[in-house]
Design a protein around this motif. Structure first.
Motif, PDB file in Angstrom:
ATOM      1  N   LEU A 158     -30.146 -29.082  25.255  1.00 42.53           N
ATOM      2  CA  LEU A 158     -31.354 -28.615  25.947  1.00 42.53           C
ATOM      3  C   LEU A 158     -32.313 -29.792  25.994  1.00 42.53           C
ATOM      4  O   LEU A 158     -32.705 -30.314  24.941  1.00 42.53           O
ATOM      5  CB  LEU A 158     -31.986 -27.468  25.156  1.00 42.53           C
ATOM      6  CG  LEU A 158     -33.310 -26.938  25.703  1.00 42.53           C
ATOM      7  CD1 LEU A 158     -33.060 -25.784  26.663  1.00 42.53           C
ATOM      8  CD2 LEU A 158     -34.216 -26.470  24.592  1.00 42.53           C
ATOM      9  N   GLN A 195     -35.777 -31.893  27.588  1.00 48.12           N
ATOM     10  CA  GLN A 195     -37.041 -31.910  28.331  1.00 48.12           C
ATOM     11  C   GLN A 195     -37.246 -33.309  28.894  1.00 48.12           C
ATOM     12  O   GLN A 195     -37.066 -34.303  28.174  1.00 48.12           O
ATOM     13  CB  GLN A 195     -38.187 -31.568  27.382  1.00 48.12           C
ATOM     14  CG  GLN A 195     -39.543 -31.648  28.062  1.00 48.12           C
ATOM     15  CD  GLN A 195     -40.567 -30.812  27.344  1.00 48.12           C
ATOM     16  OE1 GLN A 195     -40.545 -30.709  26.126  1.00 48.12           O
ATOM     17  NE2 GLN A 195     -41.472 -30.216  28.096  1.00 48.12           N
ATOM     18  N   GLY A 219     -35.223 -42.055  30.700  1.00 50.70           N
ATOM     19  CA  GLY A 219     -33.871 -41.683  30.251  1.00 50.70           C
ATOM     20  C   GLY A 219     -33.559 -40.224  30.525  1.00 50.70           C
ATOM     21  O   GLY A 219     -32.532 -39.884  31.123  1.00 50.70           O
ATOM     22  N   THR A 220     -34.450 -39.350  30.077  1.00 55.08           N
ATOM     23  CA  THR A 220     -34.212 -37.912  30.263  1.00 55.08           C
ATOM     24  C   THR A 220     -34.290 -37.527  31.745  1.00 55.08           C
ATOM     25  O   THR A 220     -33.601 -36.623  32.189  1.00 55.08           O
ATOM     26  CB  THR A 220     -35.209 -37.094  29.414  1.00 55.08           C
ATOM     27  OG1 THR A 220     -36.508 -37.672  29.534  1.00 55.08           O
ATOM     28  CG2 THR A 220     -34.808 -37.094  27.946  1.00 55.08           C
ATOM     29  N   ASN A 234     -38.245 -38.351  14.733  1.00 54.70           N
ATOM     30  CA  ASN A 234     -38.703 -39.741  14.652  1.00 54.70           C
ATOM     31  C   ASN A 234     -38.025 -40.583  15.724  1.00 54.70           C
ATOM     32  O   ASN A 234     -36.913 -40.289  16.114  1.00 54.70           O
ATOM     33  CB  ASN A 234     -38.309 -40.344  13.304  1.00 54.70           C
ATOM     34  CG  ASN A 234     -39.203 -39.861  12.199  1.00 54.70           C
ATOM     35  OD1 ASN A 234     -39.748 -38.781  12.286  1.00 54.70           O
ATOM     36  ND2 ASN A 234     -39.347 -40.668  11.165  1.00 54.70           N
ATOM     37  N   MET A 275     -35.760 -43.215  17.294  1.00 53.10           N
ATOM     38  CA  MET A 275     -34.484 -43.745  16.803  1.00 53.10           C
ATOM     39  C   MET A 275     -33.950 -44.796  17.761  1.00 53.10           C
ATOM     40  O   MET A 275     -34.276 -44.760  18.947  1.00 53.10           O
ATOM     41  CB  MET A 275     -33.452 -42.619  16.710  1.00 53.10           C
ATOM     42  CG  MET A 275     -33.685 -41.701  15.558  1.00 53.10           C
ATOM     43  SD  MET A 275     -32.345 -40.516  15.462  1.00 53.10           S
ATOM     44  CE  MET A 275     -32.983 -39.436  14.197  1.00 53.10           C
ATOM     45  N   GLY A 287     -39.335 -39.071  29.970  1.00 53.44           N
ATOM     46  CA  GLY A 287     -39.448 -40.425  30.500  1.00 53.44           C
ATOM     47  C   GLY A 287     -38.214 -40.736  31.335  1.00 53.44           C
ATOM     48  O   GLY A 287     -37.469 -39.842  31.754  1.00 53.44           O
ATOM     49  N   ARG A 303     -30.291 -42.173  23.714  1.00 50.31           N
ATOM     50  CA  ARG A 303     -31.341 -41.179  23.444  1.00 50.31           C
ATOM     51  C   ARG A 303     -30.792 -40.100  22.510  1.00 50.31           C
ATOM     52  O   ARG A 303     -29.734 -39.529  22.786  1.00 50.31           O
ATOM     53  CB  ARG A 303     -31.799 -40.508  24.737  1.00 50.31           C
ATOM     54  CG  ARG A 303     -32.749 -41.253  25.689  1.00 50.31           C
ATOM     55  CD  ARG A 303     -33.132 -42.596  25.349  1.00 50.31           C
ATOM     56  NE  ARG A 303     -34.203 -43.117  26.223  1.00 50.31           N
ATOM     57  CZ  ARG A 303     -34.449 -44.394  26.380  1.00 50.31           C
ATOM     58  NH1 ARG A 303     -33.716 -45.298  25.774  1.00 50.31           N
ATOM     59  NH2 ARG A 303     -35.447 -44.781  27.137  1.00 50.31           N
ATOM     60  N   PRO A 304     -31.501 -39.817  21.379  1.00 46.51           N
ATOM     61  CA  PRO A 304     -31.034 -38.773  20.462  1.00 46.51           C
ATOM     62  C   PRO A 304     -31.383 -37.380  20.992  1.00 46.51           C
ATOM     63  O   PRO A 304     -32.526 -37.127  21.376  1.00 46.51           O
ATOM     64  CB  PRO A 304     -31.821 -39.059  19.173  1.00 46.51           C
ATOM     65  CG  PRO A 304     -33.041 -39.794  19.604  1.00 46.51           C
ATOM     66  CD  PRO A 304     -32.756 -40.461  20.910  1.00 46.51           C
ATOM     67  N   SER A 350     -30.574 -33.074  20.178  1.00 42.39           N
ATOM     68  CA  SER A 350     -29.991 -32.095  19.241  1.00 42.39           C
ATOM     69  C   SER A 350     -28.867 -31.304  19.887  1.00 42.39           C
ATOM     70  O   SER A 350     -28.872 -31.077  21.099  1.00 42.39           O
ATOM     71  CB  SER A 350     -31.051 -31.078  18.819  1.00 42.39           C
ATOM     72  OG  SER A 350     -32.150 -31.727  18.281  1.00 42.39           O
TER      73      SER A 350
HETATM   74  C1  LIG Z   1     -32.979 -36.204  16.096  1.00 37.56           C
HETATM   75  C2  LIG Z   1     -33.656 -36.021  17.431  1.00 37.56           C
HETATM   76  C3  LIG Z   1     -33.309 -34.925  18.201  1.00 37.56           C
HETATM   77  C4  LIG Z   1     -33.908 -34.736  19.454  1.00 37.56           C
HETATM   78  N1  LIG Z   1     -33.532 -33.642  20.173  1.00 37.56           N
HETATM   79  C5  LIG Z   1     -34.037 -33.448  21.401  1.00 37.56           C
HETATM   80  C6  LIG Z   1     -33.601 -32.334  22.179  1.00 37.56           C
HETATM   81  O1  LIG Z   1     -32.767 -31.523  21.762  1.00 37.56           O
HETATM   82  N2  LIG Z   1     -34.125 -32.197  23.422  1.00 37.56           N
HETATM   83  C7  LIG Z   1     -35.064 -33.088  23.911  1.00 37.56           C
HETATM   84  O2  LIG Z   1     -35.501 -32.920  25.058  1.00 37.56           O
HETATM   85  N3  LIG Z   1     -35.507 -34.148  23.199  1.00 37.56           N
HETATM   86  C8  LIG Z   1     -35.008 -34.342  21.954  1.00 37.56           C
HETATM   87  N4  LIG Z   1     -35.434 -35.437  21.212  1.00 37.56           N
HETATM   88  C9  LIG Z   1     -36.438 -36.360  21.793  1.00 37.56           C
HETATM   89  C10 LIG Z   1     -35.732 -37.285  22.789  1.00 37.56           C
HETATM   90  O3  LIG Z   1     -34.865 -38.128  22.077  1.00 37.56           O
HETATM   91  C11 LIG Z   1     -36.764 -38.129  23.560  1.00 37.56           C
HETATM   92  O4  LIG Z   1     -37.580 -37.274  24.330  1.00 37.56           O
HETATM   93  C12 LIG Z   1     -36.041 -39.088  24.492  1.00 37.56           C
HETATM   94  O5  LIG Z   1     -35.407 -40.086  23.730  1.00 37.56           O
HETATM   95  C13 LIG Z   1     -37.017 -39.704  25.470  1.00 37.56           C
HETATM   96  O6  LIG Z   1     -36.321 -40.643  26.251  1.00 37.56           O
HETATM   97  P1  LIG Z   1     -36.862 -41.036  27.702  1.00 37.56           P
HETATM   98  O7  LIG Z   1     -36.163 -42.257  28.132  1.00 37.56           O
HETATM   99  O8  LIG Z   1     -36.801 -39.868  28.621  1.00 37.56           O
HETATM  100  O9  LIG Z   1     -38.401 -41.288  27.469  1.00 37.56           O
HETATM  101  P2  LIG Z   1     -39.131 -42.651  27.049  1.00 37.56           P
HETATM  102  O10 LIG Z   1     -39.814 -43.190  28.256  1.00 37.56           O
HETATM  103  O11 LIG Z   1     -38.271 -43.556  26.271  1.00 37.56           O
HETATM  104  O12 LIG Z   1     -40.233 -42.045  26.080  1.00 37.56           O
HETATM  105  C14 LIG Z   1     -40.976 -40.883  26.412  1.00 37.56           C
HETATM  106  C15 LIG Z   1     -41.437 -40.206  25.129  1.00 37.56           C
HETATM  107  O13 LIG Z   1     -40.317 -39.885  24.291  1.00 37.56           O
HETATM  108  C16 LIG Z   1     -40.439 -40.475  23.009  1.00 37.56           C
HETATM  109  N5  LIG Z   1     -39.146 -41.092  22.632  1.00 37.56           N
HETATM  110  C17 LIG Z   1     -38.565 -42.133  23.267  1.00 37.56           C
HETATM  111  N6  LIG Z   1     -37.405 -42.507  22.688  1.00 37.56           N
HETATM  112  C18 LIG Z   1     -37.265 -41.702  21.627  1.00 37.56           C
HETATM  113  C19 LIG Z   1     -36.294 -41.624  20.619  1.00 37.56           C
HETATM  114  N7  LIG Z   1     -35.254 -42.461  20.583  1.00 37.56           N
HETATM  115  N8  LIG Z   1     -36.464 -40.671  19.671  1.00 37.56           N
HETATM  116  C20 LIG Z   1     -37.499 -39.821  19.711  1.00 37.56           C
HETATM  117  N9  LIG Z   1     -38.455 -39.841  20.658  1.00 37.56           N
HETATM  118  C21 LIG Z   1     -38.360 -40.779  21.590  1.00 37.56           C
HETATM  119  C22 LIG Z   1     -41.464 -41.582  23.157  1.00 37.56           C
HETATM  120  O14 LIG Z   1     -42.218 -41.734  21.959  1.00 37.56           O
HETATM  121  C23 LIG Z   1     -42.346 -41.090  24.263  1.00 37.56           C
HETATM  122  O15 LIG Z   1     -43.370 -40.245  23.774  1.00 37.56           O
HETATM  123  C24 LIG Z   1     -34.885 -35.650  19.950  1.00 37.56           C
HETATM  124  C25 LIG Z   1     -35.229 -36.754  19.163  1.00 37.56           C
HETATM  125  C26 LIG Z   1     -34.644 -36.931  17.918  1.00 37.56           C
HETATM  126  C27 LIG Z   1     -35.013 -38.106  17.089  1.00 37.56           C
END
Ligand SMILES: Cc1cc2nc3c(=O)[nH]c(=O)nc-3n(C[C@H](O)[C@H](O)[C@H](O)COP(=O)(O)OP(=O)(O)OC[C@H]3O[C@@H](n4cnc5c(N)ncnc54)[C@H](O)[C@@H]3O)c2cc1C
Ligand code: FES
Length: 255
Positions: free
Chosen positions: A71, A73, A78-79, A218, A220, A76, A54-55, A57
């Motif tokens: 930080l 939120q 993973g978080t 976006n 990733m 889903g 999971r990406p 920042s």
């Molecule tokens: C460069 C970058 C920096 C980020 N920085 C932060 C941060 O500092 N703090 C933070 O809370 N979140 C950040 N995010 C978003 C974070 O990566 C996603 O919320 C996280 O991957 C969700 O994973 P999940 O398993 O909890 O949820 P999932 O069940 O996988 O998905 C829940 C939601 O998160 C979105 N999501 C899922 N995987 C990704 C992914 N690989 N990239 C982007 N969105 C995704 C999905 O579209 C869906 O809406 C960042 C994303 C990017 C691309």
């Protein structure tokens, strides 16, 4: 910049709101040079559903403590798993990844704009700007007073202007309607948050010829330019958000 894959020890997992928490992670090897806007790829162990990293920042960097903060939120599975980490647990990271925000020229008037959890990269950026002689104004937007996070931390950097959607703290509405944007003239705006917010700020900046950089979130997978799943269609052709971004100058985006 060399990329590292390491297990970092959790120093603290601090809950800020019902669904937002901050992980403080110790880097016990040589401390790398981090730049604001960069991110890490976090491995979430324990389930096939969270196979992809999971990406996240880089939220803050503490050179004295040799630690970085994330930080996060809960969005889903993973978080949610990450939210349960405790002091002493290990977290595997690939870092530092991506490009970074560019520094303003001397005497530029700078504004940081962040919405919700999108404020994440702006704390490190604000501190970095301040240490390079630029004190930015900071405009933050949240749904309501209960969801306002880290106000005091941002106050240590510059003047903070708050907006909440229900008006329970600061001005009522969205950051994009805040009176600051009609009363002050900025040379440069850095923005991070929901896509709709960043697009509205980009339109505002384009009309006034203000330099503006946004950090895209976006989807990733690999985070290192190998899978091409994070492509952004730009005026310079297709670019990978994970290596050419996540920070983009709005001049390059087709917004
Ligand atoms: C460069 C970058 C920096 C980020 N920085 C932060 C941060 O500092 N703090 C933070 O809370 N979140 C950040 N995010 C978003 C974070 O990566 C996603 O919320 C996280 O991957 C969700 O994973 P999940 O398993 O909890 O949820 P999932 O069940 O996988 O998905 C829940 C939601 O998160 C979105 N999501 C899922 N995987 C990704 C992914 N690989 N990239 C982007 N969105 C995704 C999905 O579209 C869906 O809406 C960042 C994303 C990017 C691309
Ligand atoms: S996430 Fe794989 S190329 Fe960008």
């Amino acid at each position: 910049m060399t990329k590292r894959i390491e297990d970092l020890k959790v120093l603290e997992n601090k809950r800020l709101t019902k669904d937002i928490f901050v992980l403080d992670l110790l880097i016990d090897k040589t401390f790398p040079d981090f730049l604001p806007g960069q991110f890490v790829q976090v491995r979430v162990d324990g389930s096939a559903e969270t196979f992809l990293r999971r990406p996240i920042s880089i939220h803050d960097v503490n050179y004295d403590k040799s630690s970085i903060k994330l930080l996060i939120q809960i969005a889903g599975k993973g978080t949610e798993t990450l939210s349960k980490l405790r002091k002493g647990d290990l977290l595997n990271l690939i870092y530092p990844l991506g490009n970074s925000f560019s520094l303003p020229s001397k005497n530029e008037k700078v504004l940081l704009v962040g919405g919700g959890c999108g404020v994440a990269p702006l704390l490190f950026l604000g501190k970095y700007l301040k240490s390079n002689g630029c004190i930015p104004d900071i405009l933050l937007g949240f749904r309501n007073a209960e969801r306002v996070i880290e106000y005091e931390e941002y106050l240590e950097i510059g003047k903070v202007f708050l907006t909440t959607e229900d008006g329970s703290l600061g001005e009522k509405g969205y950051v994009t309607n805040n009176s600051l944007l009609s009363t002050d003239n900025y040379d440069r705006i850095y923005c991070c948050g929901p896509d709709s917010m960043m697009r509205a700020i980009a339109v505002y900046c384009k009309k006034r010829k203000i330099i503006c950089e946004v950090s895209l979130e976006n989807l990733m997978a690999c985070g290192i330019g190998a899978c091409l799943c994070c492509i952004v269609d730009t005026v310079r052709g297709n670019l990978c958000s994970c290596i050419d971004g996540p920070v983009f100058d709005i001049k390059d985006l087709k917004w």
